[in-house]
Motif scaffolding. Structure first.
Motif, PDB file in Angstrom:
ATOM      1  N   ASN A 456       0.797  -1.068  -0.103  1.00 39.15           N
ATOM      2  CA  ASN A 456      -0.016   0.011   0.134  1.00 39.15           C
ATOM      3  C   ASN A 456       0.868   1.233   0.001  1.00 39.15           C
ATOM      4  OD1 ASN A 456      -2.461  -1.472   0.067  1.00 39.15           O
ATOM      5  ND2 ASN A 456      -2.506  -1.504   2.046  1.00 39.15           N
ATOM      6  N   ASN A 459       2.454   2.065  -3.477  1.00 33.82           N
ATOM      7  CA  ASN A 459       1.580   2.281  -4.478  1.00 33.82           C
ATOM      8  C   ASN A 459       1.410   3.861  -4.212  1.00 33.82           C
ATOM      9  OD1 ASN A 459       0.832  -0.067  -5.664  1.00 33.82           O
ATOM     10  ND2 ASN A 459      -0.659  -0.496  -4.145  1.00 33.82           N
ATOM     11  N   THR A 514      -2.363  -0.057 -10.764  1.00 31.36           N
ATOM     12  CA  THR A 514      -1.383   0.003  -9.451  1.00 31.36           C
ATOM     13  C   THR A 514       0.042  -0.353  -9.544  1.00 31.36           C
ATOM     14  OG1 THR A 514      -1.757  -2.690  -9.001  1.00 31.36           O
ATOM     15  CG2 THR A 514      -3.564  -1.201  -8.165  1.00 31.36           C
TER      16      THR A 514
END
Length: 687
Positions: A456, A459, A514
């Motif tokens: 996360n 990204n 992503t």
């Protein structure tokens, strides 16, 4: 004759030229070469040396030493260059035969310890081998790689006499530092068969009779050492045939084929580390060189800007979320089965340790980085004065001790956990072999959760990275180089980055989805892990002129010259051969002269020219004029030198020429041509 001149002449007769750093044996710490005794003789005679020392890497051969000593008429000292605490130090002893015998035994102990180019002597071993350091001359590398650490120098004081530097510019800089070691400069020559141009890096000392104690005394006193015999430290010997030039800016003039380029080549060969900008070199395939220069700069900016991101990518590419999800499913399935069979548990599966989780091992990598950073601050020599302004060495050492203690305690804790985990694993494995019940799959929840957080954050960071921005601006004379980052526009951009024919369209389709999925697609294509970080943004640079426009073809050559001259700060000497052959006077006067003058305050600069803009307007520190004459049916080449204000210039063999007439001849095609051009080309327009 004045008292001062009498004293000066007397001092010149006392000055002795020495070289205490030479090599005659190839070792594991050195490049391979074939030794030549005739080259030693030729070197000593051509450079007019009064003493040398034989200082091979970590070894001493008395048989070869006596062979060399007996073949020369000057003093030859026995010595050794030792790898000490990661740096190099010269250790030189007296010429007494008994001392030499003892010295060889001690050097043999050094050789027995240092067997590879990775080995090094500790300070304790050094002191144990060479018990009485007062018997020797000790000269560490200070401003010459590999440097001896400052703490090692402090430990060996007061036995260290001086510090060896790598160049004339470093010698002058060190000479001004009254708190530092007295600088010396030596050849570091390998007497190999192929040697043609001898290095001209030697030191003069103010000494009457050569002796170990006499040299040692001089090397403690910066007033008794110099670069030249007669001209002090504002000059240096540039070639092995005696040419002495300014440590600032020297202009070399002369007619065609009078030996100017030959002289530059000899200076380059004797200097060891010269930046040599040859005539017309910047115009050969101008666009190609411009692009190569730009790409080299771009590569450095890319490395600096993406350095930390590269580390992130190399870690993220190891994360396998798909496998994590499979392991979670397997865990849940095993947990359901285990729960359904709870009433059927046997004696083995009822043991508490049967389902025990392992201890989590602490990651000490960040702690290791902090320790290394503190050690770097303590050991750094180059910026020690700046570091100590803000951080006391005593406090840094205290911090290092505390951090190392923390690392020790954490390692002990990890070792205990590993031992318990290993014991638990062995017991659990035996229990699971004997039980008939189901077993819950092992699963590292912490690792799986951490992997999710990493992806996360990756990204998020990558999204920020894709925002267009200027990341670097460099001013080079009238030019500016602006480097910026932008998003990847398509698969064609990826092919340019990869420099291959891979089909990147599939990977690019994930570029704006992503970053993690895009990374996996790149890996599927076969992009190497070490190169993956390059494929997330474009880094491009443009070179602008003073008006802010992209440079033209002609301006590229000007940019190349400015870049090459400023690049010279990485070297010990700058040589430029006829810059006017490629550039106009306006550019030379407004841009190049000021840059050359600035560089000449940092290192010796030698410029060959026919152009009055460079030859006269630049106001050099020193002047050299080459001439070719026919004497007794043979061509004789001479170099006349002197200050620009001198009425006469003098060659090494005592011949003289008139400075004024020679300058006009070289720069203006003679007085008549100069006056005629002045009247017909300029004055008539003025009137």
């Amino acid at each position: 004759m004045t008292i001062f001149k009498c004293w000066q002449q007397a001092r010149e007769t006392l000055m002795k030229k020495i070289d205490l750093h030479t090599h005659t044996i190839p070792t594991v710490s050195d490049s391979d070469f074939e030794f030549s005794l005739p080259k030693v003789k030729e070197y000593v005679e051509r450079l007019e040396l009064d003493a040398i020392a034989i200082t091979n890497h970590n070894t001493f051969d008395s048989k070869q030493y006596f062979e060399i000593r007996n073949s020369l008429s000057i003093t030859v000292f026995p010595g050794i260059e030792i790898d000490l605490e990661g740096g190099h130090i010269l250790l030189i002893t007296d010429t007494d035969d008994f001392e030499i015998s003892d010295f060889e035994l001690r050097c043999n102990r050094v050789s027995s310890i240092i067997r590879t180019n990775e080995d090094t002597l500790s300070i304790e071993q050094f002191n144990e081998i060479f018990l009485d350091l007062s018997k020797y001359i000790l000269i560490p590398h200070t401003d010459k790689k590999p440097n001896i650490k400052q703490e090692t120098i402090d430990f060996l004081k007061p036995h260290i006499t001086s510090g060896e530097v790598a160049s004339v510019s470093k010698f002058k800089r060190a000479l001004k530092d009254d708190d530092g070691l007295v600088p010396v400069i030596f050849s570091d020559v390998r007497f190999k068969v192929q040697l043609t141009n001898f290095p001209s890096r030697q030191t003069y000392i103010d000494l009457n009779d050569i002796s170990l104690s006499g040299i040692k005394s001089c090397l403690f006193d910066r007033s008794k050492i110099s670069l030249t015999k007669e001209s002090g430290n504002d000059f240096f010997q540039a070639t092995d045939d005696g040419l002495v030039l300014s440590t600032g800016l020297t202009i070399i003039l002369g007619e065609r084929s009078s030996g100017k380029s030959v002289t530059l080549n000899k200076i380059s060969a004797s200097s060891g580390n010269a930046k040599y900008i040859k005539q017309f070199s910047l115009l050969h395939n101008d666009e190609q060189q411009f692009n190569e220069t730009n790409n080299a700069r771009l590569s450095l900016v890319r490395h600096n800007f993406l350095g930390e991101f590269r580390k992130v990518v190399e870690k993220i590419v190891q994360v396998d979320l798909e496998q994590n999800h499979i392991e979670i499913e397997n865990y849940l399935d095993s947990l359901k089965i285990f729960a359904s069979e709870n009433e059927k548990k046997d004696l083995y599966s009822k043991c508490v340790i049967f389902s025990e989780n392992a201890f989590i091992i602490n990651d000490l990598s960040n702690l290791d980085k902090v320790i290394k950073a503190v050690e770097t601050l303590i050991k750094n020599n180059e910026y020690q004065d700046i570091i100590q302004k803000h951080l006391e060495t005593k406090k840094l050492k205290s911090l290092a001790i505390e951090l190392n203690q923390k690392a020790f305690d954490s390692n002990v804790d990890n070792n205990k956990k590993n031992w318990v985990n290993s014991l638990t694993s062995d017991i659990t494995r035996e229990l699971r072999i004997k039980t008939t019940g189901s077993v819950i799959e092992d699963l590292d929840f912490y690792k799986i959760a951490l992997d999710e957080v990493k992806v996360n954050k990756f990204n998020t960071v990558t999204s920020e990275l894709k925002i267009s921005r200027n990341i670097h601006r460099e001013e080079l004379g009238k030019f500016s180089v602006v480097t910026s980052t932008n998003k990847i526009d398509g698969a064609a951009d990826l092919q340019k980055i990869g420099r291959d024919k891979k089909t990147y369209s599939t990977a690019f389709s994930h570029y704006n989805v992503t970053a993690y999925q895009y990374l996996l697609k790149l890996k599927e294509l076969g992009v190497e892990d070490a190169s993956l970080f390059n494929f997330f943004i474009k880094i491009e640079s443009v070179t602008l002129n003073k008006d802010g426009f992209i440079v033209s073809g002609g301006e590229r050559s000007e940019f190349n010259l400015i870049h090459e001259i400023q690049d010279a700060t990485k070297y010990d000497l700058l040589l430029i051969d006829e810059p006017e052959s490629s550039f106009d006077n306006n550019f030379l006067n407004k841009e190049i002269n000021s840059i050359i003058k600035h560089i000449s305050t940092l290192m010796p600069v030698v410029v060959v020219t026919h152009n009055s803009t460079v030859g006269a307007s630049i106001k050099p520190n020193f002047l050299a004029i080459t001439q070719k004459n026919i004497e007794d049916g043979e061509f004789i080449y001479r170099i006349y030198t002197g200050y620009p204000s001198d009425k006469e210039l003098v060659s090494p063999d005592g011949n003289k020429i008139e400075n004024y007439k020679t300058l006009l001849s070289c720069l203006e095609a003679g007085l008549d041509a100069y006056n005629e051009r002045k009247e017909q080309a300029y004055d008539i327009l003025k009137n």
